[in-house]
Design an enzyme around this catalytic site. Structure first.
Site, PDB file in Angstrom:
ATOM      1  CG  HIS A 147      -2.002   1.156   0.735  1.00  0.00           C
ATOM      2  ND1 HIS A 147      -2.971   1.011  -0.232  1.00  0.00           N
ATOM      3  CD2 HIS A 147      -1.992   2.465   1.061  1.00  0.00           C
ATOM      4  CE1 HIS A 147      -3.541   2.185  -0.437  1.00  0.00           C
ATOM      5  NE2 HIS A 147      -2.973   3.086   0.340  1.00  0.00           N
ATOM      6  NE  ARG A 164      -6.176  -7.468 -10.224  1.00  0.00           N
ATOM      7  CZ  ARG A 164      -5.368  -6.918  -9.321  1.00  0.00           C
ATOM      8  NH1 ARG A 164      -5.715  -6.948  -8.053  1.00  0.00           N
ATOM      9  NH2 ARG A 164      -4.256  -6.339  -9.692  1.00  0.00           N
ATOM     10  NE  ARG A 165      -2.683  -9.539 -10.486  1.00  0.00           N
ATOM     11  CZ  ARG A 165      -1.954  -9.539  -9.392  1.00  0.00           C
ATOM     12  NH1 ARG A 165      -2.203 -10.404  -8.434  1.00  0.00           N
ATOM     13  NH2 ARG A 165      -0.959  -8.688  -9.258  1.00  0.00           N
ATOM     14  CE1 TYR A 197      -1.481   5.524   0.441  1.00  0.00           C
ATOM     15  CE2 TYR A 197      -1.934   7.635  -0.574  1.00  0.00           C
ATOM     16  CZ  TYR A 197      -2.388   6.465   0.013  1.00  0.00           C
ATOM     17  OH  TYR A 197      -3.733   6.246   0.132  1.00  0.00           O
ATOM     18  CG  HIS A 226      -8.736   2.073  -7.666  1.00  0.00           C
ATOM     19  ND1 HIS A 226      -9.092   3.310  -7.176  1.00  0.00           N
ATOM     20  CD2 HIS A 226      -7.594   1.738  -7.024  1.00  0.00           C
ATOM     21  CE1 HIS A 226      -8.209   3.696  -6.281  1.00  0.00           C
ATOM     22  NE2 HIS A 226      -7.286   2.771  -6.161  1.00  0.00           N
ATOM     23  CG  PHE A 227      -4.405  -0.420 -10.450  1.00  0.00           C
ATOM     24  CD1 PHE A 227      -4.761  -1.608  -9.844  1.00  0.00           C
ATOM     25  CD2 PHE A 227      -3.802  -0.468 -11.703  1.00  0.00           C
ATOM     26  CE1 PHE A 227      -4.558  -2.821 -10.480  1.00  0.00           C
ATOM     27  CE2 PHE A 227      -3.592  -1.676 -12.349  1.00  0.00           C
ATOM     28  CZ  PHE A 227      -3.971  -2.852 -11.738  1.00  0.00           C
ATOM     29  CG  HIS A 228      -5.128   1.068 -15.646  1.00  0.00           C
ATOM     30  ND1 HIS A 228      -5.334  -0.199 -15.173  1.00  0.00           N
ATOM     31  CD2 HIS A 228      -4.067   0.987 -16.484  1.00  0.00           C
ATOM     32  CE1 HIS A 228      -4.446  -1.025 -15.719  1.00  0.00           C
ATOM     33  NE2 HIS A 228      -3.655  -0.333 -16.523  1.00  0.00           N
TER      34      HIS A 228
END
Lengths: 595, 167, 52
Positions: free
Chosen positions: A236, A450-451, A240, A387-389
């Site tokens: 996680h 996913r994946r 950041y 989300h992470f794209h």
């Protein structure tokens, strides 16, 4: 104030030529990784949607591992070390303490990357034992070649040494400026690196303590739940590590290119301190549906994660207020009308503004991901890459590209090859990502995983409650294609800029904030205090879960055997042959079409 | 510290929003009664599943009035039993584990979703209502055949359900 | 390379970010509605919620 057209404003490369070389090298490594990662990305986008498949599906996972590692380890972190070197040198207004040391840690990072990438690409050549088809998360008992784990370890050590370099610069500066507040950009770099030192504890133990010796045959087994938990200890806060350089750019550069000044230096410091404190004790939110971890630990991770929203929500206000300041200084007026007065023709501005806008949406899907029980709805579905794209894929990546348009001329004394192409590149990225990520979120809600190389199953169909799965797949493929085109536009534009003639006056000084550091309590600069509290919070969040995992299933689990990832020679096409085979068929088809 | 009054307003609103999110999740956990997968399933010897009375014969078993337990093994690249057959209007507790690598177990289009970790047993309880059929998908990469890994859950009308289900 | 045209300078005490407040209020309302929709309709309205 802040006008860049003053002739003769020295640029960064004029003042610090040696440092500019390192920054350019780091950014170049970053863009090479971005381009390769993008090639793999488009292959995935067309393969899993059934639009175009030229590889046997088992090689999809080699592609996916390469895409993940190149994008979120190499591209992002090489960019970070470049931008942080620039920021520290610029804000302290002094060269690095020892340029050879700087080149040394950069060199280590390159060596580590090459080792890991070679191991991954070895997965395309089934006749060797070299492979790392374990994906970016490399969960045991799947096992990669030791070169993979060794490469990652060396890369991380390189980043540790980089942090030490910037601390050294700060200590030296402090001797000469004993009573001054830490300049904002350096403050941001130091707090980010303190967070990184804490965060990498988990992955260092996982890789060096378990996975590397295990892949070398020095220990017989690992406890997969333990190594997975140690991975997410780091997994996680690493997001950041990607975001904080983008925030540094939004806080210290974006106001200036908007025509204004940073709304509040004190709040920027508070935000970075909050990230130092809260980024790590939340990792278990990636394990909400893991067996073997008590619900109480998941609840603690959930509340910490929800509070971790705060620095980002505060950032939204401060950054938009700074943009508004710029717009109004440019003559903008009205409650919303000022938006039109912003410099939308400046690709550095538009890129960062679009990145921030997309982050607002990505932040929402992150809030959902944080919501513990609602994770049952989205865990490991295509929602998660959706989300992470938006977040690392746009808020971070597009900001990095936009910042490059602004910074690269200051590193080279050469203007950008084409501003119109740069501007359209940012818009194409935004549109492509909107299409692809929206399709991913929606398909995820319908249960598409996913994946997965072929999310088309024999025993059941995915049921779309609106639209159709086929339309959504086309949308994903189209979005991915636009993103690939956008990446090419970026890389080519930067590459062609090296051919421009040098020109003076490309320096871009940064104005002072509206509310200066002096407006904030000095305790904010007490890095030892914040580091200490951050460590306490991490111990509170992880001591009990880790000891209970070890207590329940052991520090290693002898019942679990290694699963080395080797392409099955008998069931897969050699991808090199597949490419030449496809190429020759295309050639024949074109030839026959012409006759 | 000099903070603009608007930003103070936003700070308070942001904290309220965060508290609202936490409250919603807590409501789900308490009033709605949603439990997270946790360590209640215990641990197991991944290389000796054939000695475990549950996993040596993956099956569905009745343990009470309308209460069933499903012992499921996820392995490269199948789910056992396949299909997992349960009666309508039943409460089923799934115990899921793996003898090899980490898998996922998701009943497609539903909230039944868990990781499957060798050495650990994932325990989740759900209520089945009407008869029907669901797909089961492995959503965690587990090797080169990952995309072929699927199963199914068949919910039979109560009068048709035969005790023990299929293997 | 830049087209910064500063028409007027705004100091710390002359600037109130009204536009920002308005935009962030809109964002807040979107978040609220989307959260309620996602949690109560998409999630709680879905089948086979784990209750034990």
């Amino acid at each position: 104030m802040g006008s860049a057209l003053e002739t003769g404003t020295p640029s960064f490369v004029d003042r610090f030529p040696q440092e500019a070389s390192v920054v350019k090298a780091a950014l170049t490594s970053s863009f090479i990784a971005l381009f390769l990662g993008a090639v793999f990305g488009i292959i995935q986008g067309l393969h899993r949607t059934e639009v175009f498949r030229f590889l046997d599906s088992q090689f999809y996972y080699t592609v996916l591992t390469a895409h993940g590692v190149l994008m979120v380890v190499s591209f992002t972190i090489f960019f970070l070390v470049g931008i942080f070197t620039w920021a520290v040198v610029r804000s302290l207004d002094r060269p690095v303490e020892d340029i050879r040391y700087t080149w040394a840690w950069y060199g280590l990072m390159v060596v580590g990357t090459l080792m890991a990438v070679v191991a991954i690409l070895g997965g395309f050549v089934p006749s060797t034992e070299l492979s790392a088809d374990v994906l970016y998360t490399f969960y045991a008992p799947l096992q990669a070649h030791p070169l993979f784990y060794g490469g990652l370890a060396i890369f991380i050590i390189g980043t540790w040494l980089a942090g030490a370099d910037w601390f050294r610069s700060w200590y030296a500066w402090k001797q000469e400026h004993p009573d001054e507040r830490i300049p904002l950009q350096t403050f941001m770099v130091l707090t980010t690196m303190l967070m990184w030192y804490i965060a990498t504890i988990g992955i260092a133990i996982a890789v060096v303590g378990f996975l590397l010796p295990w892949s070398l045959g020095l220990i017989e087994s690992v406890n997969p739940l333990l190594t997975r938990t140690l991975f997410w200890f780091w997994g996680h806060p690493v997001v950041y590590f990607w975001l904080m350089p983008a925030y540094l750019l939004w806080y210290t550069v974006l106001p200036s290119i908007s025509g204004g000044r940073l709304f509040s230096d004190p709040l920027a410091r508070v935000v970075f301190v909050l990230f130092l404190l809260l980024s790590t004790p939340v990792g278990i939110h990636h394990q909400y549906v893991d067996p073997g971890i008590a619900e109480g630990f998941k609840l603690i991770a959930m509340t910490n994660t929800m509070f971790l929203l705060l620095p980002s929500l505060l950032t939204a206000f401060t950054v938009v207020a700074s943009m508004e300041h710029g717009a109004r200084q440019r003559g903008g007026s009205g409650l919303f009308g000022w938006l039109r007065a912003l410099p939308w023709r400046n690709p550095a501005f538009t890129g960062m503004a679009l990145a921030g806008l997309m982050f607002a949406a990505g932040g929402f899907s992150g809030m959902i991901n944080a919501g513990m029980n609602i994770n049952y709805l989205v865990h490991n579905t295509l929602w998660v890459p959706g989300h992470f794209h938006l977040t690392v894929g746009t808020a971070v990546a597009l900001t990095f590209m936009a910042a490059t348009y602004w910074l690269w001329p200051q590193l080279t004394n050469k203007p950008l090859f084409s501003r119109p192409i740069a501007l359209s590149q940012t818009v194409v990225w935004f549109v492509g990502m909107a299409l692809m990520s929206n399709a991913m979120h929606v398909m995820g809600l319908f249960g598409v995983p996913r994946r997965t190389a072929e999310p088309q199953y024999e025993g059941f169909e995915f049921v779309a409650s609106f639209g159709s799965i086929t339309e959504l797949r086309m949308q994903l493929a189209l979005g991915a294609t636009l993103l690939f085109i956008s990446t090419v536009l970026f890389v080519v534009n930067i590459a062609l800029s090296t051919g421009s003639p040098t020109q003076p006056g490309l320096g871009q000084p940064l104005p002072k904030p509206l509310s200066p550091a002096a407006d904030s309590p000095e305790v904010l600069d007490n890095l030892k205090l914040w580091f200490g509290i951050a460590m306490v919070l991490v111990v509170l969040a992880y001591a009990l879960p880790l000891t209970s995992i070890v207590g329940d299933s052991g520090i290693i689990d002898r019942g679990v055997s290694a699963a080395p990832v080797m392409i099955d020679l008998l069931t897969g096409l050699n991808p090199v042959a597949a490419v030449t085979d496809t190429g020759s068929r295309l050639g024949v088809a074109i030839w026959e079409g012409m006759l | 510290m000099n903070i603009h009054s608007y930003e103070k307003i936003w700070l308070v609103v942001a904290i309220l929003l965060i508290v609202g999110f936490i409250s919603t999740v807590t409501y789900g956990a308490t009033a709605v009664g949603i439990d997270m997968v946790d360590d209640e399933g215990g641990t197991v010897n991944a290389s000796a599943l054939d000695e475990d009375p549950r996993f040596s014969e993956p099956r569905v078993e009745q343990v009470g009035d309308n209460e069933y337990e499903a012992y499921v093994v996820a392995q490269q690249y199948i789910f056992k039993p396949d299909p997992i057959t349960v009666p309508a209007n039943s409460t089923v507790t799934f115990f899921v584990t793996s003898p090899d690598v980490i898998h996922g177990f998701e009943i497609v289009g539903t909230n039944a979703n868990t990781m499957v970790i060798p050495g650990q047993v994932a325990k989740i309880t759900v209520n089945f209502n009407e008869p029907g059929e669901y797909g089961v998908v492995c959503h965690e990469y587990c090797g080169s055949g990952h995309h072929t890994m699927e199963g199914s859950v068949v919910v039979q009308p109560e009068d048709e359900f035969s005790h023990g289900g299929d293997e | 390379m830049e087209e910064e045209q500063t028409v007027r300078e705004l100091g710390h005490d002359e600037f109130d970010p009204n536009g920002t407040l308005a935009l962030i209020t809109v964002y807040f309302l979107i978040l609220l509605v989307m959260w309620v929709f996602m949690y109560f309709v998409e999630f709680l309205g879905n089948e086979l919620t784990v209750v034990g």
